[in-house]
Motif scaffolding. Structure first.
Motif, PDB file in Angstrom:
ATOM      1  N   GLU A 103       1.989   8.052  -9.675  1.00  0.00           N
ATOM      2  CA  GLU A 103       1.647   7.909 -11.093  1.00  0.00           C
ATOM      3  C   GLU A 103       1.923   9.208 -11.821  1.00  0.00           C
ATOM      4  OE1 GLU A 103      -2.375   6.610 -10.731  1.00  0.00           O
ATOM      5  OE2 GLU A 103      -1.807   4.505 -10.782  1.00  0.00           O
ATOM      6  N   GLY A 104       1.869   9.146 -13.152  1.00  0.00           N
ATOM      7  CA  GLY A 104       2.084  10.332 -13.964  1.00  0.00           C
ATOM      8  C   GLY A 104       3.439  10.935 -13.693  1.00  0.00           C
ATOM      9  N   ARG A 105       3.454  12.244 -13.356  1.00  0.00           N
ATOM     10  CA  ARG A 105       4.747  12.915 -13.185  1.00  0.00           C
ATOM     11  C   ARG A 105       5.485  12.455 -11.947  1.00  0.00           C
ATOM     12  NH1 ARG A 105       3.741  18.424 -10.596  1.00  0.00           N
ATOM     13  NH2 ARG A 105       1.674  18.245  -9.715  1.00  0.00           N
ATOM     14  N   PRO A 119       4.883  22.592  -8.660  1.00  0.00           N
ATOM     15  CA  PRO A 119       3.727  23.176  -9.359  1.00  0.00           C
ATOM     16  C   PRO A 119       3.511  22.485 -10.702  1.00  0.00           C
ATOM     17  CG  PRO A 119       5.595  24.707  -9.290  1.00  0.00           C
ATOM     18  CD  PRO A 119       5.969  23.530  -8.452  1.00  0.00           C
ATOM     19  N   ALA A 120       2.256  22.291 -11.061  1.00  0.00           N
ATOM     20  CA  ALA A 120       1.943  21.663 -12.344  1.00  0.00           C
ATOM     21  C   ALA A 120       2.369  22.591 -13.475  1.00  0.00           C
ATOM     22  CB  ALA A 120       0.452  21.376 -12.417  1.00  0.00           C
ATOM     23  N   ALA A 121       2.690  22.000 -14.609  1.00  0.00           N
ATOM     24  CA  ALA A 121       3.056  22.809 -15.772  1.00  0.00           C
ATOM     25  C   ALA A 121       1.857  23.685 -16.147  1.00  0.00           C
ATOM     26  CB  ALA A 121       3.434  21.897 -16.941  1.00  0.00           C
ATOM     27  N   PRO A 122       2.120  24.963 -16.520  1.00  0.00           N
ATOM     28  CA  PRO A 122       0.992  25.843 -16.860  1.00  0.00           C
ATOM     29  C   PRO A 122       0.195  25.294 -18.042  1.00  0.00           C
ATOM     30  CG  PRO A 122       3.109  26.886 -17.342  1.00  0.00           C
ATOM     31  CD  PRO A 122       3.407  25.577 -16.660  1.00  0.00           C
TER      32      PRO A 122
END
Ligand SMILES: [Zn+2]
Length: 128
Positions: A103-105, A119-122
């Motif tokens: 889901e999501g990204r 890594p998640a976007a800052p």
């Protein structure tokens, strides 16, 4: 009930188990467009099919025509053929690792077991 081969306006090719009286009415499972029934000769002598992949196999009772014995036998034969083909050409089998996030990204590229998550976007701009 016999199965028929169809092609929709978008070029998707699929197979349906339908009563003879309904054989000209079909909508594409991929895009919903109306499908044109292919002549039986084209279905037999046409492009060699690798069969349905694990993901394309019906996943529901309804998808098997209500467990229609004739269709289930047909699926079974297709699946056996597919298994033999996958033994010979393992690349056909695709990625068998379990999907752990979709889901999501990860919607377009599901995260599978063993993948390193990007890594998640800052959340806030970096500070110096
Ligand atoms: Zn389609």
């Amino acid at each position: 009930m016999p199965t028929y081969d169809y092609r929709c306006a978008e070029g998707h090719r699929y197979e349906r188990l339908v009563p003879i009286r309904d054989r000209d009415l079909s909508s594409c499972p991929a895009c919903g467009a109306a499908g044109t029934r292919l002549p039986a000769a084209a279905a037999i002598g046409g492009v060699a099919s690798a069969g349905l992949s694990r993901e394309q196999m019906p996943q529901t009772w309804k998808g098997t025509g209500g467990a229609n014995p004739e269709y289930v036998r047909h699926l079974r034969r297709q699946w056996d053929g597919r298994q033999r083909l996958e033994e010979k050409y393992p690349e056909l089998a695709g990625d068998r690792r379990p999907v752990v996030a979709h889901e999501g990204r990860y919607h377009d590229a599901p995260l599978r077991a063993g993948d390193v998550p990007a890594p998640a976007a800052p959340a806030s701009p970096a500070e110096d």
